[in-house]
Design an enzyme around this catalytic site. Structure first.
Site, PDB file in Angstrom:
ATOM      1  N   ASP A  79      41.802  35.492 132.760  1.00 25.30           N
ATOM      2  CA  ASP A  79      41.066  35.299 134.010  1.00 25.30           C
ATOM      3  C   ASP A  79      40.262  34.011 133.936  1.00 25.30           C
ATOM      4  O   ASP A  79      40.134  33.394 132.886  1.00 25.30           O
ATOM      5  CB  ASP A  79      40.109  36.483 134.213  1.00 25.30           C
ATOM      6  CG  ASP A  79      39.101  36.585 133.076  1.00 25.30           C
ATOM      7  OD1 ASP A  79      39.422  36.152 131.949  1.00 25.30           O
ATOM      8  OD2 ASP A  79      37.992  37.093 133.309  1.00 25.30           O
ATOM      9  N   ASP A 107      30.043  45.386 125.738  1.00 25.21           N
ATOM     10  CA  ASP A 107      30.109  44.592 124.497  1.00 25.21           C
ATOM     11  C   ASP A 107      29.089  43.469 124.628  1.00 25.21           C
ATOM     12  O   ASP A 107      28.867  42.974 125.743  1.00 25.21           O
ATOM     13  CB  ASP A 107      31.509  44.005 124.310  1.00 25.21           C
ATOM     14  CG  ASP A 107      31.621  42.616 124.930  1.00 25.21           C
ATOM     15  OD1 ASP A 107      31.928  42.543 126.133  1.00 25.21           O
ATOM     16  OD2 ASP A 107      31.359  41.610 124.234  1.00 25.21           O
ATOM     17  N   ASP A 112      39.506  40.422 123.818  1.00 27.60           N
ATOM     18  CA  ASP A 112      39.339  39.680 125.041  1.00 27.60           C
ATOM     19  C   ASP A 112      40.408  38.605 125.072  1.00 27.60           C
ATOM     20  O   ASP A 112      40.907  38.186 124.023  1.00 27.60           O
ATOM     21  CB  ASP A 112      37.941  39.050 125.080  1.00 27.60           C
ATOM     22  CG  ASP A 112      37.640  38.490 126.463  1.00 27.60           C
ATOM     23  OD1 ASP A 112      36.737  37.696 126.590  1.00 27.60           O
ATOM     24  OD2 ASP A 112      38.362  38.862 127.409  1.00 27.60           O
ATOM     25  N   SER A 113      40.745  38.159 126.276  1.00 31.47           N
ATOM     26  CA  SER A 113      41.953  37.327 126.454  1.00 31.47           C
ATOM     27  C   SER A 113      41.728  35.873 126.057  1.00 31.47           C
ATOM     28  O   SER A 113      42.673  35.108 125.933  1.00 31.47           O
ATOM     29  CB  SER A 113      42.343  37.354 127.936  1.00 31.47           C
ATOM     30  OG  SER A 113      41.220  36.925 128.704  1.00 31.47           O
TER      31      SER A 113
HETATM   32  C1  LIG Z   1      28.030  37.225 127.112  1.00 31.37           C
HETATM   33  N1  LIG Z   1      28.355  37.336 128.511  1.00 31.37           N
HETATM   34  C2  LIG Z   1      29.652  37.435 128.872  1.00 31.37           C
HETATM   35  N2  LIG Z   1      30.682  37.602 128.011  1.00 31.37           N
HETATM   36  C3  LIG Z   1      31.795  37.616 128.795  1.00 31.37           C
HETATM   37  C4  LIG Z   1      33.147  37.737 128.428  1.00 31.37           C
HETATM   38  C5  LIG Z   1      33.546  38.112 127.029  1.00 31.37           C
HETATM   39  C6  LIG Z   1      33.131  37.189 125.984  1.00 31.37           C
HETATM   40  C7  LIG Z   1      33.869  37.501 124.692  1.00 31.37           C
HETATM   41  O1  LIG Z   1      33.497  36.508 123.794  1.00 31.37           O
HETATM   42  C8  LIG Z   1      32.910  37.070 122.653  1.00 31.37           C
HETATM   43  O2  LIG Z   1      31.500  37.122 122.782  1.00 31.37           O
HETATM   44  C9  LIG Z   1      30.901  35.857 122.997  1.00 31.37           C
HETATM   45  C10 LIG Z   1      33.463  38.446 122.586  1.00 31.37           C
HETATM   46  O3  LIG Z   1      34.768  38.400 122.045  1.00 31.37           O
HETATM   47  C11 LIG Z   1      34.995  39.347 121.025  1.00 31.37           C
HETATM   48  C12 LIG Z   1      33.489  38.829 124.046  1.00 31.37           C
HETATM   49  O4  LIG Z   1      34.470  39.767 124.315  1.00 31.37           O
HETATM   50  C13 LIG Z   1      34.126  37.590 129.442  1.00 31.37           C
HETATM   51  N3  LIG Z   1      35.468  37.609 129.105  1.00 31.37           N
HETATM   52  C14 LIG Z   1      36.391  37.437 130.077  1.00 31.37           C
HETATM   53  N4  LIG Z   1      37.710  37.440 129.778  1.00 31.37           N
HETATM   54  N5  LIG Z   1      36.067  37.277 131.411  1.00 31.37           N
HETATM   55  C15 LIG Z   1      34.764  37.267 131.805  1.00 31.37           C
HETATM   56  O5  LIG Z   1      34.488  37.119 133.013  1.00 31.37           O
HETATM   57  C16 LIG Z   1      33.731  37.405 130.795  1.00 31.37           C
HETATM   58  C17 LIG Z   1      32.361  37.351 131.144  1.00 31.37           C
HETATM   59  C18 LIG Z   1      31.410  37.442 130.134  1.00 31.37           C
HETATM   60  N6  LIG Z   1      30.054  37.359 130.163  1.00 31.37           N
END
Ligand SMILES: CNc1nc2c(CC[C@H]3O[C@@H](OC)[C@H](OC)[C@@H]3O)c3nc(N)[nH]c(=O)c3cc2[nH]1
Length: 376
Positions: free
Chosen positions: A146, A271, A92-93
């Site tokens: 984002d 995820d 994730d970014s």
């Molecule tokens: C839990 N709900 C949720 N997670 C989200 C994550 C990943 C969290 C990222 O943070 C880590 O977990 C906490 C993981 O990273 C390995 C996950 O990919 C999101 N990431 C981005 N870029 N944009 C979003 O709109 C977004 C929305 C989320 N809603």
């Protein structure tokens, strides 16, 4: 990255497919264990591969950038070499972490300045440097930078925010498309649909994201505290617009019930930290419902954690023993419970995939969502 659709359910938008990446194939629908800092907490690599048949795991730009740092990861030859996971990785970014983990942050057109939650040092993430960072980490699938809007969020803020997210996406694509992979294998960039819980903003964001014609698309800004019905309504709006022939990744979702409902709405990739985070607190997801293992009722229940499971530790250890480990905060408790929950999540999406292929998904899903919500 190639995606082949293999089956579509006739009573819902569920589909089964296979993604081909430089590090191997992924059968969808798929659950991706979260390995935020380069490790799926409390789980060994051989357990991921052999015991739960994970096919892809997540890493996180924000965490890895701060610790161990990009110099270490680059010297190792990328994250796959560093943590020994030679199968697909998605990172994730960091956009979400910057909003969820840091207090002092400023969001500007250029990017986001924030203080590290580790040592308070100051940093700037921009669409460009987040692409460069994910090139160095070397994940097979990387996410655009984002803004994940909070819930609730004013319509006016959400409207301005998606416009910035779309401008940032253009900058991500320009940077990504003008740089080469560092380790010699192709990487794929997924854009992310935003728009909070507003139908017209979700439609507009989905149309803009689809117009970039990337190899896969993600839906963000959900699973941030909104009611499940809102999540499902927004997912339905967005999957009606995102191209059918590209994989769809719903970020941060969710409970087993959320996952089944969203598979029925046309989502392929999931995820969530719940299976591992909640495991450490004794919340076990099983095919018969949810077990809070810390509950008094399991004190002298010497039956296996889950007798029907094919996971060795589910059959070898008793509920009473796991209750003791979790209550004593023994490390083995976190290991057993985390492995159990991840095994269950992977089993659940594999079951869904098989039912989609044999045409029995819809009836099965409607029965399962009732069972899975039960408290045992
Ligand atoms: C839990 N709900 C949720 N997670 C989200 C994550 C990943 C969290 C990222 O943070 C880590 O977990 C906490 C993981 O990273 C390995 C996950 O990919 C999101 N990431 C981005 N870029 N944009 C979003 O709109 C977004 C929305 C989320 N809603």
């Amino acid at each position: 990255m190639k995606f082949t659709l293999q089956a579509k359910d006739t009573n819902s938008k569920a589909r089964a497919g296979v993604m081909e990446t430089a590090h191997g194939t992924i059968e969808t629908p798929i659950f991706m264990p979260v390995g935020t800092a380069g490790t799926v907490k409390a789980i060994h690599q051989h357990e991921l591969v052999n015991d739960i048949q994970a096919q892809i795991i997540l890493g996180n730009t924000y965490h890895l950038y701060l610790r161990p740092g990009l110099d270490v990861i680059q010297k190792a030859g990328g994250l796959h070499k560093f943590n020994g996971w030679d199968m697909p990785i998605l990172t994730d970014s960091g956009g979400y972490q910057v909003y969820s983990l840091t207090e002092v942050r400023k969001i500007r057109e250029e990017g986001v300045t924030f203080r590290s939650h580790v040592d308070g040092s100051k940093h700037l993430f921009t669409p460009e440097n987040v692409m460069d960072t994910q090139r160095i980490i070397g994940a097979d699938i990387i996410m655009a930078f984002d803004e994940c809007t909070p819930y609730p969020c004013e319509y006016s803020y959400a409207r301005k925010s998606i416009e910035m997210t779309h401008r940032w996406l253009k900058r991500c694509c320009d940077r990504f498309d003008s740089t080469e992979p560092i380790y010699g294998y192709e990487q794929t960039l997924f854009p992310i649909v935003q728009g909070s819980v507003y139908k017209d903003l979700r439609q507009r964001s989905a149309e803009v994201i689809a117009s970039f014609e990337r190899e896969g698309n993600a839906i963000g800004g959900l699973s941030v505290g909104e009611p499940a019905e809102e999540m499902y309504a927004m997912t339905e709006v967005v999957t009606a617009i995102l191209p059918e022939e590209k994989p769809r990744y719903l970020m941060g979702v969710g409970t087993p019930v959320n996952i089944l409902e969203n598979i029925a709405l046309g989502i392929d990739m999931f995820d969530c930290v719940m299976p591992t985070r909640n495991a450490r607190n004794g919340m076990l997801f099983t095919r018969n419902g949810i077990i809070n293992i810390k509950n008094e009722k399991w004190k002298d229940d010497f039956s296996p954690i889950e007798a029907e499971s094919d996971l060795f530790s589910d059959k070898f250890y008793s509920k009473a023993y796991l209750r003791h480990l979790i209550r004593s905060q023994e490390i083995l408790g976190a290991q057993i419970a985390s492995l159990h929950n991840l095994h269950f999540y992977l089993w659940l999406v594999k079951q869904a995939r098989e039912k989609i292929i044999d045409g029995t998904f819809y009836e099965w899903k409607n029965k399962m969502v009732v069972t899975l919500a039960q408290r045992l």
